[in-house]
Design a protein around this motif. Structure first.
Motif, PDB file in Angstrom:
ATOM      1  N   ALA A  37      11.399  22.011  22.955  1.00  0.00           N
ATOM      2  CA  ALA A  37       9.927  21.965  22.916  1.00  0.00           C
ATOM      3  C   ALA A  37       9.329  21.601  24.270  1.00  0.00           C
ATOM      4  O   ALA A  37       8.139  21.301  24.368  1.00  0.00           O
ATOM      5  CB  ALA A  37       9.473  20.956  21.863  1.00  0.00           C
ATOM      6  N   ASP A  41       4.413  14.713  15.633  1.00  0.00           N
ATOM      7  CA  ASP A  41       4.515  16.028  15.003  1.00  0.00           C
ATOM      8  C   ASP A  41       5.849  16.187  14.283  1.00  0.00           C
ATOM      9  O   ASP A  41       5.902  16.727  13.174  1.00  0.00           O
ATOM     10  CB  ASP A  41       4.386  17.134  16.064  1.00  0.00           C
ATOM     11  N   SER A  70      -0.626  18.585  16.779  1.00  0.00           N
ATOM     12  CA  SER A  70      -1.749  18.322  15.881  1.00  0.00           C
ATOM     13  C   SER A  70      -1.857  16.828  15.626  1.00  0.00           C
ATOM     14  O   SER A  70      -0.872  16.094  15.714  1.00  0.00           O
ATOM     15  CB  SER A  70      -1.552  19.069  14.553  1.00  0.00           C
ATOM     16  N   ARG A 130       4.429  16.467  10.639  1.00  0.00           N
ATOM     17  CA  ARG A 130       4.470  17.801  10.029  1.00  0.00           C
ATOM     18  C   ARG A 130       5.890  18.316   9.816  1.00  0.00           C
ATOM     19  O   ARG A 130       6.095  19.254   9.041  1.00  0.00           O
ATOM     20  CB  ARG A 130       3.684  18.790  10.889  1.00  0.00           C
ATOM     21  N   ARG A 177       5.588  22.004  25.589  1.00  0.00           N
ATOM     22  CA  ARG A 177       4.686  22.333  24.464  1.00  0.00           C
ATOM     23  C   ARG A 177       3.860  21.133  24.003  1.00  0.00           C
ATOM     24  O   ARG A 177       3.008  21.269  23.140  1.00  0.00           O
ATOM     25  CB  ARG A 177       5.509  22.866  23.283  1.00  0.00           C
ATOM     26  N   ILE A 212       9.557  24.722  15.525  1.00  0.00           N
ATOM     27  CA  ILE A 212       8.675  24.628  16.682  1.00  0.00           C
ATOM     28  C   ILE A 212       7.741  25.839  16.749  1.00  0.00           C
ATOM     29  O   ILE A 212       6.540  25.710  17.033  1.00  0.00           O
ATOM     30  CB  ILE A 212       9.508  24.523  17.980  1.00  0.00           C
ATOM     31  N   MET A 213       8.285  27.025  16.460  1.00  0.00           N
ATOM     32  CA  MET A 213       7.476  28.236  16.525  1.00  0.00           C
ATOM     33  C   MET A 213       6.395  28.253  15.451  1.00  0.00           C
ATOM     34  O   MET A 213       5.272  28.700  15.687  1.00  0.00           O
ATOM     35  CB  MET A 213       8.380  29.466  16.384  1.00  0.00           C
ATOM     36  N   ARG A 214       6.712  27.739  14.270  1.00  0.00           N
ATOM     37  CA  ARG A 214       5.736  27.762  13.185  1.00  0.00           C
ATOM     38  C   ARG A 214       4.690  26.658  13.304  1.00  0.00           C
ATOM     39  O   ARG A 214       3.556  26.810  12.866  1.00  0.00           O
ATOM     40  CB  ARG A 214       6.443  27.685  11.829  1.00  0.00           C
ATOM     41  N   LEU A 215       5.071  25.526  13.899  1.00  0.00           N
ATOM     42  CA  LEU A 215       4.071  24.470  14.131  1.00  0.00           C
ATOM     43  C   LEU A 215       3.081  24.897  15.215  1.00  0.00           C
ATOM     44  O   LEU A 215       1.937  24.433  15.234  1.00  0.00           O
ATOM     45  CB  LEU A 215       4.767  23.174  14.538  1.00  0.00           C
ATOM     46  N   LYS A 216       3.545  25.727  16.134  1.00  0.00           N
ATOM     47  CA  LYS A 216       2.737  26.360  17.182  1.00  0.00           C
ATOM     48  C   LYS A 216       2.211  25.370  18.217  1.00  0.00           C
ATOM     49  O   LYS A 216       2.572  25.427  19.385  1.00  0.00           O
ATOM     50  CB  LYS A 216       1.587  27.161  16.565  1.00  0.00           C
ATOM     51  N   VAL A 217       1.322  24.484  17.813  1.00  0.00           N
ATOM     52  CA  VAL A 217       0.709  23.547  18.765  1.00  0.00           C
ATOM     53  C   VAL A 217       0.702  22.147  18.175  1.00  0.00           C
ATOM     54  O   VAL A 217       0.757  21.973  16.953  1.00  0.00           O
ATOM     55  CB  VAL A 217      -0.739  23.968  19.112  1.00  0.00           C
TER      56      VAL A 217
END
Length: 339
Positions: free
Chosen positions: A39, A65, A12, A17, A42, A5-10
C-alpha cells in the motif's frame, strides 16, 4: 492483500474497513509489514494491534483502514466495548485451520458478531484444511466458495524431502552436527517440539561456534522479533524454533528445514517444510526419526509419496496410527554427545 487494497481504493475516516486475524504475533507482524509495502504511497492507515495500542482508553475512534491482530487481544477489546468493527468490509482468517484448532472458537465468534456489516466478505486461508475444520469454518460463511491451489493438504513439490533414521535421541545430535559440518548452506530452519528442547539445542549448537539463535515462548517478544530479523538479514545461519514459526512465516531463500523432532501431524509437517522451496525456489527438508517415531511414519510417508518422493514400501504398509500427545523425549542436554 492486493484485492483488499484495490477495493478499499482510498483511505477513509469511516472506521476499520478490513480486519485480518492470525494465530501468532510473529505472523501478524509479518502481515502488517507486507500490507504496508503493497500500500506504499496510498496513505492507508494500517495498524497492528499491539499490547501498547490495546491499552489505549478507547479505540472506537481509532484512525485505521486495515487492522491486523491475534484473536485474544481483539476479543478482549470487543468484550470491553473499546473497539468498533461495524464498518469492517473484509474479514480474513489467516492460517484458519490453526485458529479453529487452537481453541479460539469463542474469540472468533465474538469477532464475527462484532463485524455487523451485512455486506461483509469473509475469507479463510491455509495450506491445510482438514474436513472437520472446513465444516466448522462454514458455520461462519455464507455461500462459501472453496479455491484450491495445487493438491489439497499436500506438500510443495519444489522441496526435496528426506527421512533420516537416527536410532535414538542421542543420534539426533550427532546427525545434526554431522549435517551442519558437512553441508551447511544457510539459512537453515530447525524445528523441535517444545521450548525446552529449543533452548537446549540452541546451547548445544552455540557450543560448536555456529551462528545460531532460537525463538520460543520463553523468550520475550523483543527477543523473538530480533531472532527473526537477524535470520532474515543472514546474521543468523541456523534458527531453532517450535511450531510457532511453521505457520505462514515467509523467509526468503531458506535452503533447508530440519525436523529435529518428528512432527506430530501431517499438517504440521506440511507447514514446517513449506518454509523452504518458496516462490519457485528449490528447497530441502530433512526429517529425523527414532525407533519411537517408527509407528507414526506412515502419514508422513504418504505425504512424501504424493509429492513424488520415493519412500520405502514398508513405511507405507505400517498400521495407521495417530499420535494424540507429543512423545516424551529425553532432555537434549543430558543425552548430548560432544565432539
Amino acid at each position: 492483500m492486493l484485492p483488499i487494497i484495490m477495493r478499499l481504493k482510498v483511505p477513509s475516516k469511516a472506521g476499520i474497513r478490513a480486519l485480518v486475524l492470525s494465530p501468532t504475533r510473529e505472523l501478524a507482524l509479518q502481515i502488517t509489514k507486507e500490507f504496508k509495502k503493497l500500500a506504499y504511497g496510498r496513505k492507508f492507515r494500517i495498524r497492528l494491534l499491539t499490547k501498547a495500542l490495546a491499552k489505549c482508553v478507547d479505540l472506537k475512534d481509532l484512525p485505521c483502514d486495515i487492522l491486523v491482530s491475534t484473536p485474544l487481544r481483539l476479543h478482549y477489546l470487543i468484550r470491553e466495548s473499546k473497539i468498533d468493527l461495524s464498518c469492517v468490509e473484509y474479514f480474513v482468517l489467516d492460517e484458519s485451520d490453526k485458529l479453529f484448532e487452537m481453541g479460539f472458537i469463542q474469540q472468533i465468534d465474538s469477532v464475527v458478531n462484532a463485524c455487523g456489516n451485512p455486506s461483509i466478505v469473509r475469507s479463510l486461508f491455509s495450506a491445510t484444511l482438514p474436513d472437520y475444520v472446513e465444516e466448522l469454518a462454514r458455520t461462519i460463511m455464507h455461500d462459501a466458495v472453496r479455491i484450491i491451489i495445487g493438491e489439497k493438504n499436500s506438500a510443495s513439490q519444489t522441496v526435496k524431502q528426506q527421512l533420516v533414521f537416527v536410532g535414538s535421541e542421542e543420534g539426533k545430535l550427532l546427525a545434526i552436527r554431522q549435517f551442519l559440518e558437512e553441508g551447511l548452506q544457510p539459512p537453515v530452519l530447525v524445528f523441535v517440539q517444545s521450548k525446552d528442547r529449543a533452548r537446549e539445542l540452541h546451547k548445544e549448537l552455540a557450543f560448536d561456534g555456529i551462528h545460531v539463535d532460537s525463538s520460543h515462548a520463553d523468550r520475550t517478544q523483543a527477543q523473538r522479533e530480533s531472532a527473526v530479523e537477524k535470520f532474515r538479514e543472514g546474521k543468523t545461519w541456523v534458527l531453532i524454533t517450535t511450531d510457532v514459526m511453521c505457520r505462514g512465516m515467509d523467509f526468503k531463500g531458506v535452503n533447508c528445514v530440519i525436523n529435529y523432532d518428528f512432527p506430530q501431524t501431517t499438517s504440521t509437517y506440511i507447514h514446517r517444510i513449506g518454509r523452504s522451496g518458496r516462490a519457485g525456489r528449490p528447497g530441502k527438508a530433512v526429517t529425523f526419526y527414532t525407533e519411537s517415531d517408527v509407528p507414526f511414519l506412515r502419514p508422513i510417508a504418504n505425504v512424501m509419496k504424493a509429492s513424488g518422493i520415493n519412500v520405502p514400501s514398508w513405511m507405507l504398509s505400517l498400521p495407521k496410527r495417530i499420535r494424540k500427545h507429543p512423545l516424551g523425549r529425553d532432555p537434549i542436554e543430558k543425552k548430548g554427545v560432544q565432539f
